[in-house]
Design an enzyme around this catalytic site. Structure first.
Site, PDB file in Angstrom:
ATOM      1  N   ASP A 401       6.486  14.896   5.947  1.00 44.31           N
ATOM      2  CA  ASP A 401       5.522  13.801   6.120  1.00 44.31           C
ATOM      3  C   ASP A 401       6.231  12.605   6.726  1.00 44.31           C
ATOM      4  OD1 ASP A 401       3.567  15.298   4.961  1.00 44.31           O
ATOM      5  OD2 ASP A 401       3.657  14.309   3.006  1.00 44.31           O
ATOM      6  N   MET A 402       5.507  11.815   7.490  1.00 45.42           N
ATOM      7  CA  MET A 402       6.081  10.636   8.125  1.00 45.42           C
ATOM      8  C   MET A 402       6.783   9.736   7.102  1.00 45.42           C
ATOM      9  SD  MET A 402       4.076   7.743  10.338  1.00 45.42           S
ATOM     10  CE  MET A 402       4.879   6.264  10.907  1.00 45.42           C
TER      11      MET A 402
END
Length: 553
Positions: A401-402
């Site tokens: 995930d970012m």
């Protein structure tokens, strides 16, 4: 204008925001917080309605948590105040004191929706009467009985023919040995005539039952054709009513321009579109010439079973239902910067933890994309593509995930990429994450099994869904506890989007969100989730490798 509530306390020292709240990612403004606190105080002490939010174990009725919204506004005299709204219905009603009304009231007794709904209910009653009628039931039973009788009689007659054929064959064989040729010829003719008669009789029996089945079927079809006609009329009425609703369900913007749901979504909108708090608040403000200043929405009550919703927590507007509507309603209003368009990777470097001729392991910082996004292209992939211009294949083997930091595998060739990805598919690669949870866990370790699917109305959020979700399992163990926080290891068995974040925050998981989780918990400087360790077989040397990198929290 009685729904406009002026601030009762002196707010002159609070600076009015120059730009309106970006509704899909925001920190509530001080004025919004004051308005929300007033609403929450009202909800705690009100006696105007009865609704079970799930906060009182002794209260009866279905538990339904609710999203509430506040809109800070300024009237023509420059007085600051606020409006309140709730999503959907509250206590089975659209109208309550102090809350702005729905944009279109389907519950209005004299409105077209109620009238057409009455007609649809009449169709439902007619259909139910026909489906439950004794004559219709008798027709179905009669047809079924006739079919069973026909099957049995034809089967029995065929069995009789079969036995008679054997008997004639026996007679023929005996006569061939015992009788003269003339007598045998006479018997042969008799036996053939007998066989022909039986064949003719079978045709007659078959035809008889065929005609009876056709008559019974015709009688049943008379009922079912009438039912189909009623159902088709109901379908057409329902579709027309829905289209009429979409056309009447219209939203204003600051210019007084109105757009219906049908226009906004260019067809059929998602269920519940327009029922959220934000569109209600803005529509009322534009109706009464109130200038929007700031917006905030918070959850009140027990979390739904599928979503992660925390009591009193602020949440952004949903993307699936609200984004197209608010794009029209906020036209021409200066908004705060869209954080999804800001490149948060500026000034951040990718630390290479391990490298050889075949692969690279990098330490991805938090708020750094694994692959290019729609708004921001800078990512691990683009950095690696620039650093290794001769590399082939997709490069990035897996994703984080970012907001998650930690170890990412990068392949320098398509062949190596394929071999590493095969290990992921076969679940041969082992990963360990470290996370700081916003609360104290009572147990030392455990296993979470909650299937996940994307929230179609609010991407990229994930829902727990046992019907359509994909399997998602996580093992966990406590490292230590301090300052009302718990440091844990996560061992994901599957690799679903937001798996660890949802498994941590969901009431059926650990019910303790990760510190800094802006989607399922409370925003902080960063998400305290880090991919600390990865173990894999080197695709060329076949050596088992374990790479570690400590978190910076």
């Amino acid at each position: 204008m009685h729904l406009f509530q002026p601030f009762q306390q002196d707010v002159s020292a609070i600076q009015i925001p120059e730009r309106f709240t970006f509704p899909f990612y925001y920190e509530p403004h001080k004025l919004s917080l004051i308005a929300a606190q007033k609403l929450q105080h009202y909800l705690e002490h009100q006696t105007d309605f009865e609704h079970n939010f799930g906060l009182d174990a002794m209260q009866k009725g279905m538990v339904i948590g609710k999203m509430f919204g506040v809109l800070v506004v300024q009237n023509n005299e420059g007085v600051l105040g606020y409006l309140w709204a709730f999503s959907g219905k509250l206590a089975d009603k659209n109208h309550h004191h102090y809350f702005v009304p729905t944009v279109f009231d389907m519950l209005e007794e004299k409105g077209f929706f109620k009238k057409e709904e009455t007609i649809l209910n009449e169709y439902n009653a007619k259909i139910a009467t026909k489906e439950n009628s004794k004559d219709y039931s008798n027709c179905k039973v009669s047809l079924n009985t006739i079919k069973l009788q026909a099957e049995k009689e034809i089967k029995d007659f065929k069995q009789h023919i079969k036995q008679a054929k054997k008997q004639r064959e026996l007679q023929r064989n005996n006569a061939l040995l015992e009788q003269s040729s003339e007598a045998f010829e006479t018997l042969q003719k008799t036996l053939i005539e007998s066989s022909q008669k039986e064949s003719i009789q079978l045709k007659k029996v078959t035809q008889y039952w065929k005609e009876r089945i056709e008559r019974a079927t015709h009688e049943l079809n008379t009922f079912e054709d009438a039912l189909l006609q009623l159902k088709e009329e109901r379908r057409q009425k329902s579709a027309a009513l829905q289209q009429q609703l979409f056309e009447h369900y219209a939203f204003l913007n600051q210019y007084g321009n109105s757009k219906s749901l049908a226009e906004i979504f260019k067809g059929t909108p998602p269920a519940g579109a327009g029922e959220c708090a934000a569109p209600k608040l803005l529509h009322y403000a534009f109706q009464h010439q109130l200038k929007p200043v700031a917006l905030a929405e918070f959850w009140w009550g027990q979390s739904p079973k599928s979503e992660v919703r925390k009591h009193q927590q602020f949440y952004p507007a949903c993307t699936g239902k609200c984004e197209p509507i608010l794009a029209h309603m906020l036209e021409g209003i200066p908004l705060e910067d869209n954080p999804f368009q800001i490149n948060t990777t500026n000034g951040k470097e990718l630390e290479i933890v391990y490298e050889d001729d075949y692969l690279v392991v990098v330490n991805k910082p938090s708020e750094f994309l694994s692959v290019p996004g729609k708004q921001v292209t800078d990512s691990v992939y683009t950095r690696m593509k620039h650093q290794y211009p001769n590399a082939t294949g997709p490069l990035v083997v897996h994703r984080l995930d970012m907001s998650t930091s930690g170890l990412l595998l990068v392949a320098k060739s398509s062949e190596v990429h394929k071999k590493l990805q095969s290990q992921f598919i076969k679940r041969q690669i082992k990963k360990r994450y470290v996370a700081l949870l916003d609360g104290i866990l009572s147990e030392e370790e455990g296993f979470i099994d909650l299937p996940l699917r994307v929230d179609l109305d609010n991407r990229p959020n994930q829902l727990v869904c046992y019907e359509y979700g994909k399997p998602a399992q996580t093992k966990w163990e406590v490292i230590k506890r301090y300052d009302n926080k718990t440091l844990v290891y996560f061992y994901p068995i599957t690799g679903r989007t937001h798996q660890l974040r949802v498994h941590a925050a969901h009431p059926l998981g650990l019910n303790t969100p990760i510190v800094g989780d802006d989607l399922y918990g409370t925003k902080a400087l960063r998400l305290h989730l880090h991919a600390e360790s990865i173990t894999f077989q080197h695709p060329v040397s076949k050596k088992m490798m374990t790479i570690n990198i400590d978190a910076d929290f």
